[in-house]
Design an enzyme around this catalytic site. Structure first.
Site, PDB file in Angstrom:
ATOM      1  CG  ASP A  32      -2.060   0.962   1.135  1.00 20.62           C
ATOM      2  OD1 ASP A  32      -2.283   1.519   0.046  1.00 20.62           O
ATOM      3  OD2 ASP A  32      -2.738   1.173   2.157  1.00 20.62           O
ATOM      4  CG  ASN A  34       2.021   1.440  -5.216  1.00 23.39           C
ATOM      5  OD1 ASN A  34       2.878   1.237  -4.366  1.00 23.39           O
ATOM      6  ND2 ASN A  34       1.578   0.486  -6.021  1.00 23.39           N
ATOM      7  N   GLY A  35       0.048   5.403  -4.445  1.00 20.93           N
ATOM      8  CA  GLY A  35      -0.565   6.676  -4.840  1.00 20.93           C
ATOM      9  C   GLY A  35       0.027   7.837  -4.046  1.00 20.93           C
ATOM     10  NE  ARG A  45      -4.281   6.425  -7.654  1.00 16.47           N
ATOM     11  CZ  ARG A  45      -4.144   6.245  -6.332  1.00 16.47           C
ATOM     12  NH1 ARG A  45      -3.930   7.267  -5.538  1.00 16.47           N
ATOM     13  NH2 ARG A  45      -4.236   5.045  -5.815  1.00 16.47           N
ATOM     14  CG  HIS A  49       0.043   1.873  -9.485  1.00 19.16           C
ATOM     15  ND1 HIS A  49      -0.201   1.528  -8.172  1.00 19.16           N
ATOM     16  CD2 HIS A  49      -1.072   2.533  -9.908  1.00 19.16           C
ATOM     17  CE1 HIS A  49      -1.403   1.970  -7.811  1.00 19.16           C
ATOM     18  NE2 HIS A  49      -1.944   2.594  -8.849  1.00 19.16           N
ATOM     19  CB  SER A  77      -8.314  -5.840  -3.524  1.00 22.98           C
ATOM     20  OG  SER A  77      -8.984  -4.636  -3.834  1.00 22.98           O
ATOM     21  NE  ARG A  83      -7.453   1.565  -6.035  1.00 25.28           N
ATOM     22  CZ  ARG A  83      -6.303   1.746  -5.418  1.00 25.28           C
ATOM     23  NH1 ARG A  83      -5.257   2.161  -6.104  1.00 25.28           N
ATOM     24  NH2 ARG A  83      -6.180   1.505  -4.133  1.00 25.28           N
ATOM     25  CG  LEU A 143      10.034 -17.271  -3.087  1.00 27.78           C
ATOM     26  CD1 LEU A 143      10.070 -17.073  -1.579  1.00 27.78           C
ATOM     27  CD2 LEU A 143      10.360 -15.942  -3.733  1.00 27.78           C
TER      28      LEU A 143
END
Ligand code: FPP
Length: 254
Positions: A32, A34-35, A45, A49, A77, A83, A143
């Site tokens: 959370d 980025n903006g 924005r 990102h 999400s 958005r 991983l």
């Protein structure tokens, strides 16, 4: 590929396999900020990102170097569809760019990639790319990177509940056989141990519909760092905080 619109999945989550109890097996991150990172620089924005995508690479490098087995990143999400269409398009393009330019490198480094979420909403072209990335890296064991795309924890649980109901209706399992293991085995994250720690950057203190079932006993770590500033040192900080936590899973202290 684990999609809420796809076929039901099986196999229960194994228990944690950590040999070092202080090192999380599974780290999950709500990326959370980025903006706000972009706004602080007078940038659009999308610049935040893009910088966030670079932070993803740094985070992956750190996770691999530290020996973390599973890294789940909340990249989009189920609510992010609300958005502005231009931002959704920017995020989708960035994801495509990332897949095209990074998957070969991740494969070489032994990273297995899995996607969880309502993936069909991204359209057949992107879904085909996601499937290719999963197939290419399926044999890797260094991983496992789970990218949560169009993912929502409530949707995940609803999907699992529906899969269970269908299994009962078909006569595949008895109603009395429905338990936590049976439900976990039908979540999009089936086969992946629950996260030991969930991190959220940017100073917000919420789960925002992320891994709601799987987070039952996760340690929560909230960092003020904006996601594009997240680096190897931030990852080490998370591990240090985690190592100092005492996990009791509901048991009384000894
Ligand atoms: C939340 O910050 C971040 C997102 C909704 C998108 C996360 C995407 C990335 C990190 C980049 C793309 C990822 C990959 C894997 C290529 P926000 O936009 O809500 O920030 P704000 O709260 O400061 O506005």
């Amino acid at each position: 590929m684990s999609s809420t619109t796809g076929a039901a999945v099986s196999s229960a989550s194994p228990a944690s396999t950590a040999s070092n109890a202080h090192l999380p097996v599974h780290v999950a991150i709500i990326m959370d900020g980025n903006g706000r990172w972009a706004a602080a620089r007078g940038l659009p924005r999308v610049a935040g990102h893009r910088a966030g995508a670079e932070a993803v690479s740094r985070c992956l490098r750190a996770a691999k170097a530290k020996g973390v087995e599973y890294l789940t990143l909340y990249a989009f999400s189920s609510e992010n569809w609300r958005r502005e269409p231009t931002e959704v398009a920017d995020l989708t393009s960035l994801l495509k760019y990332y897949l095209r330019h990074k998957v070969a490198e991740l494969h070489k480094e032994g990273v297995r990639i899995r996607f969880v979420g309502d993936l069909g909403r991204f359209g057949p072209d992107l879904v085909a790319e996601l499937e290719r990335a999963e197939a290419l890296t399926a044999g890797n064991a260094q991983l496992t990177l789970l990218l949560a795309l169009s993912y929502g924890g409530r949707g995940d649980i609803v999907h699992a509940a529906r899969a269970l109901a269908e299994a009962v209706q078909r006569g595949d399992i008895a109603l009395s056989a429905i338990d936590e293991t049976a439900l976990s085995a039908r979540l999009l994250t089936a086969g992946v141990p629950d996260p030991d720690v969930i991190v959220r950057t940017s100073g917000e203190h919420r789960l925002s519909n992320f891994l709601l079932w799987q987070s039952a006993y996760a340690e929560l770590v909230f960092l003020d760092t904006l996601w594009p500033d997240f680096d190897e040192a931030s990852f080490t900080r998370v591990l240090d905080i985690y190592a100092r936590r005492e996990r009791r899973f509901g048991a009384r202290p000894a």
